[in-house]
Design an enzyme around this catalytic site. Sequence first.
Site, PDB file in Angstrom:
ATOM      1  CB  CYS A   2      -0.836   0.012   1.271  1.00 36.90           C
ATOM      2  SG  CYS A   2      -1.675  -1.547   1.572  1.00 36.90           S
ATOM      3  NE  ARG A  27       4.074   2.207  -1.745  1.00 29.83           N
ATOM      4  CZ  ARG A  27       5.382   2.050  -1.663  1.00 29.83           C
ATOM      5  NH1 ARG A  27       6.170   2.686  -2.501  1.00 29.83           N
ATOM      6  NH2 ARG A  27       5.922   1.266  -0.753  1.00 29.83           N
ATOM      7  CD1 TRP A  74      -2.979  -4.673  -5.119  1.00 31.11           C
ATOM      8  CD2 TRP A  74      -1.957  -5.969  -3.611  1.00 31.11           C
ATOM      9  NE1 TRP A  74      -2.834  -5.932  -5.670  1.00 31.11           N
ATOM     10  CE2 TRP A  74      -2.212  -6.748  -4.765  1.00 31.11           C
ATOM     11  CE3 TRP A  74      -1.318  -6.573  -2.533  1.00 31.11           C
ATOM     12  CZ2 TRP A  74      -1.859  -8.099  -4.863  1.00 31.11           C
ATOM     13  CZ3 TRP A  74      -0.966  -7.910  -2.631  1.00 31.11           C
ATOM     14  CH2 TRP A  74      -1.239  -8.655  -3.787  1.00 31.11           C
ATOM     15  CG  ASN A 100       3.747  -0.360   2.440  1.00 32.37           C
ATOM     16  OD1 ASN A 100       3.212  -1.267   1.809  1.00 32.37           O
ATOM     17  ND2 ASN A 100       4.991   0.025   2.205  1.00 32.37           N
ATOM     18  N   GLY A 101       2.656  -2.992   4.327  1.00 32.91           N
ATOM     19  CA  GLY A 101       3.425  -4.188   4.670  1.00 32.91           C
ATOM     20  C   GLY A 101       2.504  -5.296   5.144  1.00 32.91           C
ATOM     21  CD  GLU A 481       6.572  -8.868 -20.440  1.00 31.27           C
ATOM     22  OE1 GLU A 481       6.671  -9.539 -19.404  1.00 31.27           O
ATOM     23  OE2 GLU A 481       6.059  -7.740 -20.458  1.00 31.27           O
ATOM     24  CE  LYS A 485       2.846  -6.772 -19.873  1.00 27.25           C
ATOM     25  NZ  LYS A 485       4.113  -6.380 -19.315  1.00 27.25           N
ATOM     26  CD  GLU A 488       0.379  -7.098 -16.438  1.00 29.91           C
ATOM     27  OE1 GLU A 488       0.397  -6.768 -15.251  1.00 29.91           O
ATOM     28  OE2 GLU A 488       1.367  -6.947 -17.185  1.00 29.91           O
ATOM     29  CG  HIS A 504       8.210 -32.851 -23.028  1.00 33.99           C
ATOM     30  ND1 HIS A 504       8.727 -34.123 -23.194  1.00 33.99           N
ATOM     31  CD2 HIS A 504       9.013 -32.033 -23.763  1.00 33.99           C
ATOM     32  CE1 HIS A 504       9.804 -34.073 -23.963  1.00 33.99           C
ATOM     33  NE2 HIS A 504       9.994 -32.807 -24.331  1.00 33.99           N
ATOM     34  CE  LYS A 603       4.292   0.563 -13.791  1.00 31.86           C
ATOM     35  NZ  LYS A 603       4.310  -0.329 -14.964  1.00 31.86           N
TER      36      LYS A 603
END
Length: 608
Positions: A2, A27, A74, A100-101, A481, A485, A488, A504, A603
């Site tokens: 946060c 955050r 968050w 935060n944490g 990657e 993308k 998300e 496999h 982010k």
Amino acid sequence: MCGIVGYIGSREALTVVLEGLHKLEYRGYDSAGIASIEKGELFVYKEVGKVAQLEKGVERKGWKSHLAIGHTRWATHGIPSEKNAHPHLDDKKRCAVVHNGIIENYDAIRRLLEKRGVVFQTDTDSETIAQLIGFLYKGNFLRAVQRALPLMQGAFAIAVVHHEQPGEIICAAQGSPLAIGMGQEEMFLASDAAAFLRYTRRAIYLRDSEVAQITQHGVEVFAADLTPIEKESEDLTHAIEEVTKGDFQHFMLKEIHEQPQSIQNALLARFSKEYGTATLDNLNFSDQELQQVERIVILACGTSYHAGLIAGQMIEEYARIPVQVEISSEYRYKNPIVRDHTLAIAISQSGETADTLAAMRELHEKGAKIMGLCNVQGSTMAREVDSSIFLRAGPEIGVAATKSFTSQLVVLSLLALKFARMRQMSAQEGIHFIEALEKLPQQVQQVIQVKNPIAMLAKKYAAAEHFFFLGRRYMFATALEGALKLKEIAYVNANGYAAGEMKHGPIALIHETSVTVAFCCDSFTYPKMMSNLMEIKARAGRILAIAPEGAPDIEGIADDVIWVPPTLDALSPVASSVAAQLLSYSIAFERGTEIDQPRNLAKSVTVE
Ligand code: AGP
């Protein structure tokens, strides 16, 4: 995970704190809240959703105050709801806490306090902080916070206010960043100094176990036992960067379009064509130290990890130095073996990713030198590493990393070049590599120019629910990657695989509705890739290929092809990724998702 902000001074505190919260929304944006004290009364207001929601509510209340703390969340413990939003209160509603944490032993503390009659209101770990401080408060606010701190395990940065102490904010940090900004007869605090930079550039950062008592007139910092500590303030020099979307509908699209320029910036004055080598600025390592490097460990998460995988491949190919590329959240618990001449490279757009910071600290303690690659000046990473290389990508607002990724690739290519030229690469080969690097901005521009055909393809494929992203060698991490993308921002099940791995197991999932995005720009493995795609085609899977102009056979195999300009294999992830970014963006657009701030994400990931 946060952002916290606080202010005390003669300005309108709620306005200053709300402004700061907007800056920290990267955050987390699940909920936001604010607390202030006026005439000895504690006011708290919270809203589910973004800071803008909170702002509207606070405006309606019309409160005025000279002290406030705020939070943007968050969610870690407890769903995003008004009840679970910060600030949290003790059960007598005397003190309010923003955090935060994560408090890892919150359950034990909660059970202990409940046995003593304390009534909890939320599902969060953070409420235990407020309840604990409230429980320990016997008239001395600072002492109550100081007694609570050693009982809490985990990572935290907290700010606390108490209605009986309306002229002060107490804050503390343990493993999470906390900056205190010092103005003229006004003080600020925040998880990131960006929240108060427009008011002051003089700041101190709290270290682990330190407690600070902030009043309008200044700050006193204490060690865990309340012994006063003298701290030197720093002058923060990084720029205040205000960004808008301009004419673009989303920050992500704008940031995709910025890549020709951001790549140019990443390259600027960082190579010598004459000598065919890289000349990275402000590198705090001597050439001798770099020559002695025998092993490299790369640490990163998410997109930055994918850049690390590509860099690892490149450094091994060109410089023949063994590279171990590690996901920070795993590596930190491996009890890593560090031998002499090991260099760690930590990669992070934000420079605040908790797992990467923890992994790099672990390596640092074991004697490794750390090189940090990040985009944010003044970030925790930039402050802690032995040497920083900045991406110069400019602020990246969209949660999905785009321009920071391609800048990471470019800067890491320069690093690979530097190592290679110190070892076996000839000047001629170095010049050839630089010429290919110089062409990248133009090549990326060419890919951006085909955004409309890509958007048409997105319309065709947007309804699919299962995507495979496949590639080999340099295209493997590029595929990972690409899949990340799409997941998300479009909320689609997209799996990235090494194409050779399909047989496999995963090939069992191929059928006529699955879509395979095939990254075909690695020339060394191209024939093998074609065979893998034939295997998909034989099972009626649909194939959308990203391939270099002029590549043979692919048109006969794939349903559709996005053509990108050819380059060296090592540099081909750049243009291919831009094509994949545009594809994901357009699919997300078709599906109507919230592209810049996708659900459940932030982010910057500041918790483990
Ligand atoms: C990428 O689109 C993501 N938003 C995410 O994976 C991100 O790359 C990761 O959280 C690491 O962040 P960092 O680069 O700031 O350390």
